[in-house]
Design a protein around this motif. Structure first.
Motif, mmCIF file in Angstrom:
data_model
loop_
_atom_site.group_PDB
_atom_site.id
_atom_site.type_symbol
_atom_site.label_atom_id
_atom_site.label_comp_id
_atom_site.label_asym_id
_atom_site.label_seq_id
_atom_site.Cartn_x
_atom_site.Cartn_y
_atom_site.Cartn_z
ATOM 1 N N TYR B 119 74.397 145.910 6.260
ATOM 2 C CA TYR B 119 75.549 146.256 7.587
ATOM 3 C C TYR B 119 74.901 145.390 8.716
ATOM 4 C CZ TYR B 119 77.812 149.648 10.333
ATOM 5 O OH TYR B 119 78.257 150.392 11.188
ATOM 6 N N CYS B 120 73.945 144.739 9.298
ATOM 7 C CA CYS B 120 73.610 144.050 10.137
ATOM 8 C C CYS B 120 74.274 143.358 9.681
ATOM 9 C CB CYS B 120 72.042 144.923 10.225
ATOM 10 S SG CYS B 120 71.500 146.125 11.058
ATOM 11 N N ALA B 121 74.334 142.117 8.885
ATOM 12 C CA ALA B 121 74.385 140.918 8.432
ATOM 13 C C ALA B 121 76.252 140.755 8.759
ATOM 14 C CB ALA B 121 74.339 140.818 7.218
ATOM 15 N N ALA B 122 76.845 141.860 7.960
ATOM 16 C CA ALA B 122 78.451 141.892 8.487
ATOM 17 C C ALA B 122 77.979 141.743 10.345
ATOM 18 C CB ALA B 122 78.729 143.081 8.231
ATOM 19 N N LEU B 123 77.488 142.301 11.060
ATOM 20 C CA LEU B 123 77.601 143.041 12.249
ATOM 21 C C LEU B 123 76.803 141.435 13.177
ATOM 22 C CD1 LEU B 123 76.294 146.151 12.902
ATOM 23 C CD2 LEU B 123 78.905 144.993 13.064
ATOM 24 N N GLY B 124 76.169 140.296 12.189
ATOM 25 C CA GLY B 124 75.706 139.531 12.714
ATOM 26 C C GLY B 124 74.521 139.409 13.443
ATOM 27 N N LEU B 125 73.618 141.057 13.019
ATOM 28 C CA LEU B 125 72.134 141.497 13.365
ATOM 29 C C LEU B 125 71.496 140.916 12.503
ATOM 30 C CD1 LEU B 125 73.454 144.530 15.724
ATOM 31 C CD2 LEU B 125 73.324 142.442 16.736
ATOM 32 N N MET B 126 72.044 139.972 11.605
ATOM 33 C CA MET B 126 70.279 140.349 10.241
ATOM 34 C C MET B 126 69.666 139.869 10.975
ATOM 35 S SD MET B 126 71.576 138.856 6.302
ATOM 36 C CE MET B 126 71.073 137.394 6.706
ATOM 37 N N ARG B 127 68.137 139.982 10.842
ATOM 38 C CA ARG B 127 66.833 139.804 11.082
ATOM 39 C C ARG B 127 66.857 139.596 12.278
ATOM 40 N NH1 ARG B 127 67.813 136.789 5.705
ATOM 41 N NH2 ARG B 127 66.569 138.164 4.020
ATOM 42 N N SER B 128 67.280 140.742 13.147
ATOM 43 C CA SER B 128 66.815 140.743 14.483
ATOM 44 C C SER B 128 66.015 141.565 15.002
ATOM 45 C CB SER B 128 68.218 140.922 15.091
ATOM 46 O OG SER B 128 68.552 141.755 15.474
ATOM 47 N N PHE B 129 65.628 141.888 15.798
ATOM 48 C CA PHE B 129 65.299 143.403 16.315
ATOM 49 C C PHE B 129 66.506 144.231 16.386
ATOM 50 C CE2 PHE B 129 62.639 145.702 20.246
ATOM 51 C CZ PHE B 129 62.022 146.053 19.239
ATOM 52 N N ALA B 130 66.899 144.313 17.441
ATOM 53 C CA ALA B 130 67.967 145.583 17.080
ATOM 54 C C ALA B 130 68.534 145.840 15.555
ATOM 55 C CB ALA B 130 68.883 144.713 17.617
ATOM 56 N N ALA B 131 68.076 144.804 14.526
ATOM 57 C CA ALA B 131 68.396 145.506 13.160
ATOM 58 C C ALA B 131 67.269 146.521 13.047
ATOM 59 C CB ALA B 131 68.492 144.424 12.392
ATOM 60 N N LEU B 132 65.851 145.425 13.767
ATOM 61 C CA LEU B 132 64.716 146.427 12.983
ATOM 62 C C LEU B 132 65.269 148.413 13.254
ATOM 63 C CD1 LEU B 132 62.057 143.818 13.790
ATOM 64 C CD2 LEU B 132 62.921 145.645 10.943
ATOM 65 N N LEU B 133 65.310 148.035 14.728
ATOM 66 C CA LEU B 133 65.280 149.619 15.653
ATOM 67 C C LEU B 133 65.799 150.112 15.579
ATOM 68 C CD1 LEU B 133 64.223 150.662 18.091
ATOM 69 C CD2 LEU B 133 65.634 149.382 19.542
ATOM 70 N N VAL B 134 67.266 149.383 14.903
ATOM 71 C CA VAL B 134 68.027 150.926 14.639
ATOM 72 C C VAL B 134 67.359 151.261 14.045
ATOM 73 C CG1 VAL B 134 70.306 149.184 16.002
ATOM 74 C CG2 VAL B 134 69.877 149.019 13.340
ATOM 75 N N GLY B 135 67.068 150.636 12.686
ATOM 76 C CA GLY B 135 66.558 151.511 11.030
ATOM 77 C C GLY B 135 65.487 152.570 11.179
#
Lengths: 294, 262
Positions: B119-135
């Motif tokens: 999902y975060c890959a699709a949003l362009g957030l893949m492997r970022s702090f934001a992606a970690l944080l939302v999870g």
């Protein structure tokens, strides 16, 4: 939670739900939006990816998962490990919970034990599995001791066997069952047990006919939780298997981290999820009225 | 009585089993040998020095701490209003909503991690702090919700109504009447949320990189290839953090588990 769930429109004044909803809405907007955006939608994306193959809706991914004997073998290993773990955890955890709640009379001692129980629970399962990697090695403390006291002639291999994985998982999940059973035991009214004893029951009969049934819901909740966590564990099996044993969560991880096949990986995810949810639903059915997990 | 003695033996054996691996890790981190040895041979703090000299460990500790603090704050901000709405208002589909908010507790983290990676890959957030944080916010919110909800009892509603009748604005009522009542549940929920985020591997592992990594994921990736006393030192630090967290829990709300309910 209140039983007054207003699901049936016939029992509710027509204006009531919208008003209540309007007042609750400002409070609910953020949590609902967040959970929809970062929990529900991602799960739907996995589901829909799993139902697509070659750009068209298809069940091909599920056929690939379910028609392959290998996956059933891995599922069997995964659930065998989970079942053995659950059994061992129950046999070890129940006596400890009973001891801590019913036998220990000193509050300080009980508190000390609770701290020691929480310490592993608050430590990452990677760290805890690492401890077992040291202990279970060929020249680790466990083998040294067993050989030293003459139980074994030469060291045996734990790492890379199902036994090793079970030992690690039992360790990781033991605190859950002790807390679930212990908290259930703590709420059992001791006067019921006293009454049973006064009426001439032996301690064993009292335990078996009074105490055990009363904390059964706590035990069931704990057992189901341990089973689902054991079946979905990735880290502990990955470290203690030494690459020799595969459990289902490893297949999922491979698909997403190295192959990046979201269709096949999605079908694997949903397969594991369905198994887990069916079990949780079963737990809810059996443990209903037993209340919350704690 | 034989049964009682047997129970005592089993209980203490199980307690020993629970403590043993942690003792082994802390012991092995003090060894003077270049390989892991328990009992330690010689005593040294060199491995801790090595750890501190390696900026990647320090960075991972920083990432883990920032992530756990941010996730806890996020969970409190989401769980608190949700708990208030669920406890104080009757609205349709309340039970469904509660199930939705609590379900991360039973969902395999590997599945959620994989979903968020895609999902975060699709949003362009893949492997970022934001992606970690939302999870992390998703998986720790249930802990706060679960410990706050039981403290919002119907009896306390009368106090809140009295406060409103006396002219307090809703926010004042929340601050002066509701918050003091739920402080205990909120604190213990937040502590559980923090530690659950801090120790997570199975969710984080999908969205970390070599540069952006948390301490458990870094340990996991390292342990699969090499085992040395530095790993034991890093692990010991995380055990110390767990111990501090438990003391904090005991000092703020007290450890009431396994004792009779008041």
């Amino acid at each position: 939670m209140t039983a007054a769930l207003t699901g049936d429109p016939a029992t509710v004044p027509a204006a009531a739900p919208p008003t209540a909803l309007r007042r609750a809405l400002p409070l609910l907007a953020a949590p609902v939006a967040f959970f929809v955006a970062f929990f529900a939608v991602p799960m739907v994306v996995v589901l829909s990816s799993s139902l697509m193959a070659g750009g068209a809706p298809s069940l091909a991914n599920y056929a690939r998962v379910l028609l392959d004997q290998y996956h059933w073998d891995v599922l069997a290993v995964t659930f065998r490990i989970a079942a053995l773990t659950t059994l061992a955890v129950t046999l070890l955890g129940y006596p400890l919970a009973y001891y801590l709640v019913r036998v220990v009379s000193s509050n300080a001692l009980r508190r000390g034990c609770v701290i020691l129980l929480l310490l592993p629970l608050f430590t990452s399962n990677i760290v805890r599995s690492f401890g077992w990697m040291i202990l279970l090695g060929r020249n680790g403390l466990v083998n040294d001791t067993l050989v030293g006291i003459g139980l074994l002639e030469r060291p045996i291999r734990f790492l890379g066997t199902e036994t090793g994985i079970v030992i690690g998982l039992v360790y990781i999940l033991l605190p859950f069952i002790v807390l679930a059973v212990g908290n259930a035991l703590a709420t059992v009214d001791p006067t019921l047990e006293e009454a049973s004893a006064d009426l001439g029951s032996s301690p064993f009969t009292t335990f078996w006919t009074v105490t055990f049934p009363l904390c059964l819901p706590g035990l069931i909740a704990g057992v189901i939780m341990v089973f689902t966590l054991a079946a979905s564990a990735y880290v502990t099996p990955a470290l203690l298997s030494g690459g020799k044993i595969t459990v289902f969560p490893m297949l999922i991880f491979q698909q997403y981290s190295t192959v990046f096949d979201v269709h096949y990986g999605g079908a694997l995810s949903i397969t594991l999820l369905v198994f887990t949810l069916v079990l949780v639903a079963l737990a809810g059915r059996i443990g209903n009225g037993g209340g919350n997990r704690s | 009585m034989i049964a009682r003695i047997l129970l005592r033996i089993v209980a203490w054996a199980v307690m020993a089993y629970l403590v043993l691996p942690l003792v082994v890790i802390v012991g092995a981190s003090l060894t003077a040998t270049s390989y892991l040895a328990f009992p330690p041979q010689g005593l040294t703090l060199d491995w801790y020095g090595r750890m501190l000299a390696d900026t990647s460990y320090v960075a991972a500790f920083g990432t883990s701490t920032a992530l756990a603090l941010a996730a806890t704050a996020g969970a409190v901000l989401l769980a608190l209003p949700a708990a208030l709405a669920i406890a104080r208002h009757d609205f349709p589909a309340k039970r469904t909503l509660l199930s939705l908010l609590m379900s991360p507790l039973v969902l395999p983290h590997v599945v959620l991690g994989a979903a968020l990676l895609q999902y975060c890959a699709a949003l362009g957030l893949m492997r970022s702090f934001a992606a970690l944080l939302v999870g992390h916010v998703v998986i720790v919110t249930p802990f706060v919700l679960r410990s706050v909800l039981p403290q919002l009892t119907p009896e306390q509603r009368a106090l809140e109504e009295a406060s409103a009748d006396l002219g307090a604005r809703p926010f004042e009522t929340f601050l002066l009447v509701v918050l003091p009542q739920i402080r205990g549940g909120l604190t213990s929920g937040a502590i559980f949320a923090f530690i659950s985020s801090w120790i997570n591997v199975e969710l984080s592992i999908f969205n970390t990189t070599a540069e952006l990594t948390t301490i458990p994921v870094k340990l996991f990736n390292y342990v699969q290839y090499t085992i040395d006393p530095v790993i034991a030192a890093v692990s010991s630090i995380t055990i110390a953090v767990a111990a501090v967290t438990i003391v904090l829990l005991d000092l703020t709300v007290g450890l009431h588990v396994l004792s009779k309910r008041r």
